[in-house]
Design a protein around this motif. Structure first.
Motif, PDB file in Angstrom:
ATOM      1  N   SER A 106     -64.624 -57.149  16.977  1.00 61.30           N
ATOM      2  CA  SER A 106     -65.906 -56.944  17.658  1.00 61.30           C
ATOM      3  C   SER A 106     -66.115 -55.461  17.881  1.00 61.30           C
ATOM      4  O   SER A 106     -65.179 -54.746  18.238  1.00 61.30           O
ATOM      5  N   ARG A 140     -68.540 -54.519  20.039  1.00 64.97           N
ATOM      6  CA  ARG A 140     -69.260 -54.494  21.314  1.00 64.97           C
ATOM      7  C   ARG A 140     -68.490 -53.678  22.352  1.00 64.97           C
ATOM      8  O   ARG A 140     -67.277 -53.818  22.492  1.00 64.97           O
ATOM      9  N   SER A 196     -66.517 -55.696  24.794  1.00 63.98           N
ATOM     10  CA  SER A 196     -65.879 -56.809  24.072  1.00 63.98           C
ATOM     11  C   SER A 196     -64.687 -57.422  24.822  1.00 63.98           C
ATOM     12  O   SER A 196     -63.751 -56.723  25.217  1.00 63.98           O
ATOM     13  N   PHE A 197     -64.729 -58.742  24.982  1.00 62.00           N
ATOM     14  CA  PHE A 197     -63.581 -59.451  25.575  1.00 62.00           C
ATOM     15  C   PHE A 197     -62.357 -59.310  24.672  1.00 62.00           C
ATOM     16  O   PHE A 197     -61.224 -59.232  25.152  1.00 62.00           O
ATOM     17  N   ASN A 198     -62.593 -59.297  23.377  1.00 58.98           N
ATOM     18  CA  ASN A 198     -61.470 -59.191  22.444  1.00 58.98           C
ATOM     19  C   ASN A 198     -60.784 -57.836  22.541  1.00 58.98           C
ATOM     20  O   ASN A 198     -59.563 -57.740  22.453  1.00 58.98           O
ATOM     21  N   PRO A 245     -63.309 -62.310  17.846  1.00 57.07           N
ATOM     22  CA  PRO A 245     -64.235 -63.373  18.237  1.00 57.07           C
ATOM     23  C   PRO A 245     -64.561 -64.239  17.023  1.00 57.07           C
ATOM     24  O   PRO A 245     -64.118 -63.944  15.896  1.00 57.07           O
ATOM     25  N   GLU A 246     -65.317 -65.266  17.278  1.00 58.65           N
ATOM     26  CA  GLU A 246     -65.823 -66.126  16.205  1.00 58.65           C
ATOM     27  C   GLU A 246     -67.316 -65.872  16.086  1.00 58.65           C
ATOM     28  O   GLU A 246     -68.031 -65.891  17.090  1.00 58.65           O
ATOM     29  N   TYR A 247     -67.758 -65.593  14.870  1.00 61.20           N
ATOM     30  CA  TYR A 247     -69.196 -65.463  14.620  1.00 61.20           C
ATOM     31  C   TYR A 247     -69.603 -66.601  13.684  1.00 61.20           C
ATOM     32  O   TYR A 247     -69.102 -66.694  12.556  1.00 61.20           O
ATOM     33  N   ASN A 248     -70.508 -67.427  14.175  1.00 63.12           N
ATOM     34  CA  ASN A 248     -71.003 -68.533  13.349  1.00 63.12           C
ATOM     35  C   ASN A 248     -69.860 -69.319  12.717  1.00 63.12           C
ATOM     36  O   ASN A 248     -69.838 -69.572  11.521  1.00 63.12           O
ATOM     37  N   ARG A 249     -68.898 -69.620  13.589  1.00 63.00           N
ATOM     38  CA  ARG A 249     -67.725 -70.436  13.247  1.00 63.00           C
ATOM     39  C   ARG A 249     -66.802 -69.795  12.217  1.00 63.00           C
ATOM     40  O   ARG A 249     -66.017 -70.471  11.561  1.00 63.00           O
ATOM     41  N   SER A 290     -63.075 -66.172  22.982  1.00 65.76           N
ATOM     42  CA  SER A 290     -64.502 -66.491  23.018  1.00 65.76           C
ATOM     43  C   SER A 290     -64.908 -66.927  24.417  1.00 65.76           C
ATOM     44  O   SER A 290     -64.105 -67.551  25.122  1.00 65.76           O
ATOM     45  N   PRO A 291     -66.159 -66.648  24.786  1.00 67.84           N
ATOM     46  CA  PRO A 291     -66.639 -67.205  26.054  1.00 67.84           C
ATOM     47  C   PRO A 291     -66.843 -68.714  25.949  1.00 67.84           C
ATOM     48  O   PRO A 291     -66.959 -69.403  26.950  1.00 67.84           O
TER      49      PRO A 291
HETATM   50  C1  LIG Z   1     -73.720 -63.419  15.502  1.00 68.85           C
HETATM   51  C2  LIG Z   1     -72.954 -64.167  16.571  1.00 68.85           C
HETATM   52  C3  LIG Z   1     -72.421 -65.407  16.283  1.00 68.85           C
HETATM   53  C4  LIG Z   1     -71.649 -66.083  17.226  1.00 68.85           C
HETATM   54  N1  LIG Z   1     -71.069 -67.265  16.891  1.00 68.85           N
HETATM   55  C5  LIG Z   1     -70.168 -67.833  17.747  1.00 68.85           C
HETATM   56  C6  LIG Z   1     -69.365 -68.950  17.332  1.00 68.85           C
HETATM   57  O1  LIG Z   1     -69.464 -69.440  16.235  1.00 68.85           O
HETATM   58  N2  LIG Z   1     -68.450 -69.419  18.211  1.00 68.85           N
HETATM   59  C7  LIG Z   1     -68.261 -68.870  19.462  1.00 68.85           C
HETATM   60  O2  LIG Z   1     -67.395 -69.325  20.201  1.00 68.85           O
HETATM   61  N3  LIG Z   1     -69.018 -67.827  19.879  1.00 68.85           N
HETATM   62  C8  LIG Z   1     -69.953 -67.285  19.050  1.00 68.85           C
HETATM   63  N4  LIG Z   1     -70.676 -66.193  19.433  1.00 68.85           N
HETATM   64  C9  LIG Z   1     -70.529 -65.685  20.812  1.00 68.85           C
HETATM   65  C10 LIG Z   1     -69.353 -64.720  20.891  1.00 68.85           C
HETATM   66  O3  LIG Z   1     -68.166 -65.461  21.082  1.00 68.85           O
HETATM   67  C11 LIG Z   1     -69.555 -63.765  22.070  1.00 68.85           C
HETATM   68  O4  LIG Z   1     -70.666 -62.941  21.824  1.00 68.85           O
HETATM   69  C12 LIG Z   1     -68.313 -62.954  22.349  1.00 68.85           C
HETATM   70  O5  LIG Z   1     -68.461 -62.268  23.554  1.00 68.85           O
HETATM   71  C13 LIG Z   1     -68.022 -61.985  21.208  1.00 68.85           C
HETATM   72  O6  LIG Z   1     -66.766 -61.390  21.386  1.00 68.85           O
HETATM   73  P1  LIG Z   1     -66.594 -59.997  22.129  1.00 68.85           P
HETATM   74  O7  LIG Z   1     -66.786 -60.259  23.605  1.00 68.85           O
HETATM   75  O8  LIG Z   1     -65.215 -59.573  21.815  1.00 68.85           O
HETATM   76  O9  LIG Z   1     -67.652 -59.056  21.612  1.00 68.85           O
HETATM   77  C14 LIG Z   1     -71.471 -65.518  18.512  1.00 68.85           C
HETATM   78  C15 LIG Z   1     -72.041 -64.276  18.790  1.00 68.85           C
HETATM   79  C16 LIG Z   1     -72.756 -63.605  17.853  1.00 68.85           C
HETATM   80  C17 LIG Z   1     -73.339 -62.248  18.183  1.00 68.85           C
END
Ligand SMILES: Cc1cc2nc3c(=O)[nH]c(=O)nc-3n(C[C@H](O)[C@H](O)[C@H](O)COP(=O)(O)O)c2cc1C
Length: 190
Positions: free
Chosen positions: A12, A14, A17-19, A79-83, A116-117
């Protein structure tokens, strides 16, 4: 145990970022046998196979590849983005994997933690990343698994782990990883 240098990759970019907070917590909780260092991947240009030819590599790719080579192990906190795996992390994996036959990942022991949150704790990203690591010949620690959910409740205002339960889990995880690195490095590649 001797000291092992561990490259930490955060999936991430961000600011809050939690990560990244988790990666910092793991760094602080690591035993003396491991030296964890976050390697920044946000500035890497997107991988393009056209630049794999001799002498054509983009300078940030070359610097990244050389940097990763100097480490003994790999810790991914994502984190996970869109699984699945965030593009910034997949890009770093792809950049490090080429030119063909010169992958910087080969044989380095690794571990994956997803944060993840959400309630599922990034399970999809965690396992998609493991799929790539199999191909890249990164032996990834199987246990303990680390799918950290409800991340918003895990950190205090200063970004530190907020309760004993998660602190204990994180400490146990990074100590298990130290043993994994030791086991794999003693018979592994440079
Ligand atoms: C493009 C996008 C896709 C995401 N898809 C998922 C997902 O598939 N599963 C999930 O648990 N969270 C998803 N999230 C939410 C992230 O887990 C959340 O934004 C998280 O805080 C990201 O990690 P970070 O805090 O380290 O930045 C998504 C967020 C974004 C921006």
């Amino acid at each position: 145990m001797s000291g092992y240098k561990i490259a930490v990759f955060v999936g991430s970019l961000r600011k809050e970022s939690f990560n990244r907070k988790m990666a910092k917590a793991l760094t602080a909780l690591a035993p003396e046998s491991l030296k964890l260092e976050i390697i920044e991947i946000g500035g890497l240009p997107l991988y393009n196979q056209d630049y794999d030819d001799e002498g054509k590599a983009l300078p940030p790719w070359t610097a990244f590849r050389e940097q990763v080579r100097s480490f003994d192990g790999l810790l991914f906190v994502t984190p996970e983005y869109n699984r699945s795996v965030p593009a910034v992390l997949k890009n770093a994996l792809d950049v490090g994997s080429r030119p063909y036959g010169k992958s910087v990942w080969d044989g380095k022991p690794g571990a994956v933690m997803s944060v993840s949150p959400g309630a599922i704790g990034g399970f999809g990203a965690n396992h998609h990343l493991r799929q790539s690591l199999v191909f890249l010949n990164v032996p990834a620690m199987q246990q303990p698994e680390a799918y950290i959910g409800n991340a918003a409740s895990l950190f205090d205002e200063s970004g530190n782990l907020a309760n004993d339960s998660i602190r204990e889990f994180a400490a146990n995880y990074v100590h298990a990883f130290a043993a994994w690195v030791e086991t794999n490095r003693s018979g592994g590649k440079q």
